[in-house]
Design an enzyme around this catalytic site. Structure first.
Site, PDB file in Angstrom:
ATOM      1  N   LYS A 129      15.673  29.612  27.343  1.00  0.00           N
ATOM      2  CA  LYS A 129      15.298  29.584  28.760  1.00  0.00           C
ATOM      3  C   LYS A 129      14.824  30.957  29.234  1.00  0.00           C
ATOM      4  O   LYS A 129      13.879  31.059  30.010  1.00  0.00           O
ATOM      5  CB  LYS A 129      16.464  29.063  29.586  1.00  0.00           C
ATOM      6  CG  LYS A 129      16.780  27.590  29.268  1.00  0.00           C
ATOM      7  CD  LYS A 129      17.955  27.062  30.036  1.00  0.00           C
ATOM      8  CE  LYS A 129      18.168  25.576  29.762  1.00  0.00           C
ATOM      9  NZ  LYS A 129      18.466  25.271  28.351  1.00  0.00           N
ATOM     10  N   LYS A 164      20.586  25.022  36.036  1.00  0.00           N
ATOM     11  CA  LYS A 164      20.950  24.642  34.666  1.00  0.00           C
ATOM     12  C   LYS A 164      21.589  25.824  33.935  1.00  0.00           C
ATOM     13  O   LYS A 164      21.326  26.993  34.241  1.00  0.00           O
ATOM     14  CB  LYS A 164      19.726  24.148  33.897  1.00  0.00           C
ATOM     15  CG  LYS A 164      18.529  25.088  33.874  1.00  0.00           C
ATOM     16  CD  LYS A 164      17.324  24.384  33.261  1.00  0.00           C
ATOM     17  CE  LYS A 164      16.067  25.231  33.354  1.00  0.00           C
ATOM     18  NZ  LYS A 164      14.884  24.539  32.783  1.00  0.00           N
ATOM     19  N   ARG A 214       6.489  18.416  25.491  1.00  0.00           N
ATOM     20  CA  ARG A 214       6.792  19.317  24.382  1.00  0.00           C
ATOM     21  C   ARG A 214       5.503  19.585  23.606  1.00  0.00           C
ATOM     22  O   ARG A 214       4.858  18.656  23.107  1.00  0.00           O
ATOM     23  CB  ARG A 214       7.846  18.684  23.476  1.00  0.00           C
ATOM     24  CG  ARG A 214       8.076  19.375  22.121  1.00  0.00           C
ATOM     25  CD  ARG A 214       8.574  20.800  22.216  1.00  0.00           C
ATOM     26  NE  ARG A 214       9.760  20.947  23.027  1.00  0.00           N
ATOM     27  CZ  ARG A 214      11.007  20.711  22.588  1.00  0.00           C
ATOM     28  NH1 ARG A 214      11.215  20.284  21.353  1.00  0.00           N
ATOM     29  NH2 ARG A 214      12.038  20.898  23.388  1.00  0.00           N
ATOM     30  N   ARG A 237      15.452  14.341  34.688  1.00  0.00           N
ATOM     31  CA  ARG A 237      15.373  14.948  33.360  1.00  0.00           C
ATOM     32  C   ARG A 237      14.527  14.072  32.450  1.00  0.00           C
ATOM     33  O   ARG A 237      14.786  12.875  32.304  1.00  0.00           O
ATOM     34  CB  ARG A 237      16.772  15.109  32.761  1.00  0.00           C
ATOM     35  CG  ARG A 237      17.713  15.959  33.600  1.00  0.00           C
ATOM     36  CD  ARG A 237      19.130  15.910  33.073  1.00  0.00           C
ATOM     37  NE  ARG A 237      19.667  14.549  33.096  1.00  0.00           N
ATOM     38  CZ  ARG A 237      20.811  14.186  32.519  1.00  0.00           C
ATOM     39  NH1 ARG A 237      21.521  15.085  31.859  1.00  0.00           N
ATOM     40  NH2 ARG A 237      21.238  12.940  32.592  1.00  0.00           N
ATOM     41  N   GLU A 285      10.562  26.230  29.258  1.00  0.00           N
ATOM     42  CA  GLU A 285      11.380  26.766  28.176  1.00  0.00           C
ATOM     43  C   GLU A 285      10.503  27.016  26.961  1.00  0.00           C
ATOM     44  O   GLU A 285       9.459  26.375  26.792  1.00  0.00           O
ATOM     45  CB  GLU A 285      12.507  25.792  27.775  1.00  0.00           C
ATOM     46  CG  GLU A 285      13.541  25.550  28.834  1.00  0.00           C
ATOM     47  CD  GLU A 285      14.689  24.671  28.333  1.00  0.00           C
ATOM     48  OE1 GLU A 285      14.863  24.548  27.097  1.00  0.00           O
ATOM     49  OE2 GLU A 285      15.397  24.101  29.179  1.00  0.00           O
ATOM     50  N   ASN A 287      11.386  26.843  23.026  1.00  0.00           N
ATOM     51  CA  ASN A 287      12.449  26.471  22.094  1.00  0.00           C
ATOM     52  C   ASN A 287      12.186  27.063  20.715  1.00  0.00           C
ATOM     53  O   ASN A 287      11.132  26.829  20.126  1.00  0.00           O
ATOM     54  CB  ASN A 287      12.537  24.949  21.985  1.00  0.00           C
ATOM     55  CG  ASN A 287      12.995  24.305  23.282  1.00  0.00           C
ATOM     56  OD1 ASN A 287      14.171  24.117  23.498  1.00  0.00           O
ATOM     57  ND2 ASN A 287      12.040  23.992  24.154  1.00  0.00           N
TER      58      ASN A 287
END
Length: 318
Positions: A129, A164, A214, A237, A285, A287
């Site tokens: 994050k 979060k 993604r 979400r 984000e 990842n």
């Protein structure tokens, strides 16, 4: 062209418990085995250090494309990690002290010449994050803080906010607080452990209704299709683990612009496999620990993303 004969180890969560239909690590293992590589299975607890040398209790692994029988393990024994050519670090978050200790141990194997994917230095420094915040031009208004007054001020300024934790995955611990501020105090108290833990607050992005996409990068190059994870009714979400529905889409001009912003640092850090999470026009984000969604994109678009990663590994080792 003949391929190298590689020994590839994988550090992962318990293989018996993976979700066969969508597990990305399994796709990587299939791709490696299809090339004739030897596979070795480890869990995080199997790693150890002895006299400055990294070892693991590892099991020879065979994988199958069979939903009722997807793996077989040989007899485990303790061996130096330096006997392997590659270690895929695929342990899912949380990035807690056990995870970071395991990464430190893999760093000893790296120093002995083992290729760790992703590199241990990046795994230790690129919080999924916080890493994105190095590219503020790509992000919605964001705050990281533990103090309730600072978090309340951010909510008062933006009205509609997502709160979060910094170490979660799969949508766990995410709260949406609207302009009325209902439950704001309780959420801040719970997530910050009464002011002792830093958390993230981000302006709510209504574009989440169209999905949290993604985008996968292999050696910094984007796969041409992203997976839009669309929230189920009544959810904010999009994570598949939270009930989202995955639909592939071609990358947009804005997506390619976002990728170009992060590419230099991705390459500088040697990151081989990365997942950007994009809502609307913004990265939320980056990842680096165990990016997923390979299987969904491959199934819908006929790509071979794990094969691209194996190509990249071969180039690195060459």
């Amino acid at each position: 062209m003949s391929r190298p004969s590689l020994k590839i180890g994988v550090v992962m969560d318990t293989i018996a418990d993976l979700a066969y239909k969508k597990d990305t690590t399994l796709a990587m293992l299939w791709a490696a085995q299809d090339r004739g590589y030897s596979l070795y299975y480890m869990e995080q607890e199997d790693l150890f250090l002895n006299a400055g040398q990294a070892y693991a209790r590892m099991s020879p692994l065979t994988v199958y494309r069979d939903p009722s029988h997807w793996y077989e393990l040989g007899e485990a024994d303790a061996r130096p990690l330096a006997e392997l050519d590659v270690v895929l670090m695929r342990k899912d978050p949380p990035v807690d002290v056990d995870f970071t200790n395991a990464v430190h141990l893999l760093g000893f194997a790296e120093r002995e010449g083992v290729l760790v994917v992703n590199p241990t230095s990046a795994l230790l420094t690129c919080n999924e994050k916080l890493f994105a915040q190095q590219f503020p031009q790509c992000c919605a208004p964001t705050l990281v803080a533990s103090r309730a007054d600072v978090l309340r001020t951010f909510h008062a300024e933006h009205g509609d906010v997502i709160f979060k934790p910094l170490d979660g995955m799969g949508g766990s611990g995410i709260f949406h607080i609207g302009p009325d501020g209902r439950n704001l105090g309780a959420v801040i108290e719970e997530l910050t452990l009464r002011g002792r833990r830093q958390i993230m607050a981000q302006r709510y992005l209504p574009a989440i209704k169209d999905g949290d996409t993604r985008i996968l990068l292999v050696e910094g190059e984007p796969v041409p299709f992203g997976l839009a994870r669309i929230p189920s009714a009544g959810e904010t979400r999009g994570n598949l683990a939270a009930g989202g529905r995955g639909v592939t889409r071609e990358l947009t001009a804005r997506d390619h612009w976002l990728v170009k912003q992060v590419q230099p640092m991705i390459r500088e850090k040697g990151l081989m496999f990365v997942g950007l999470d994009v809502i609307g026009d913004y990265i939320t984000e980056i990842n680096v620990t165990s990016p997923t969604c390979v299987r969904e994109i491959d199934d819908q678009r006929g790509t071979d993303i794990a094969g691209l990663l194996m190509d990249a590994i071969e180039r690195r080792l060459a």
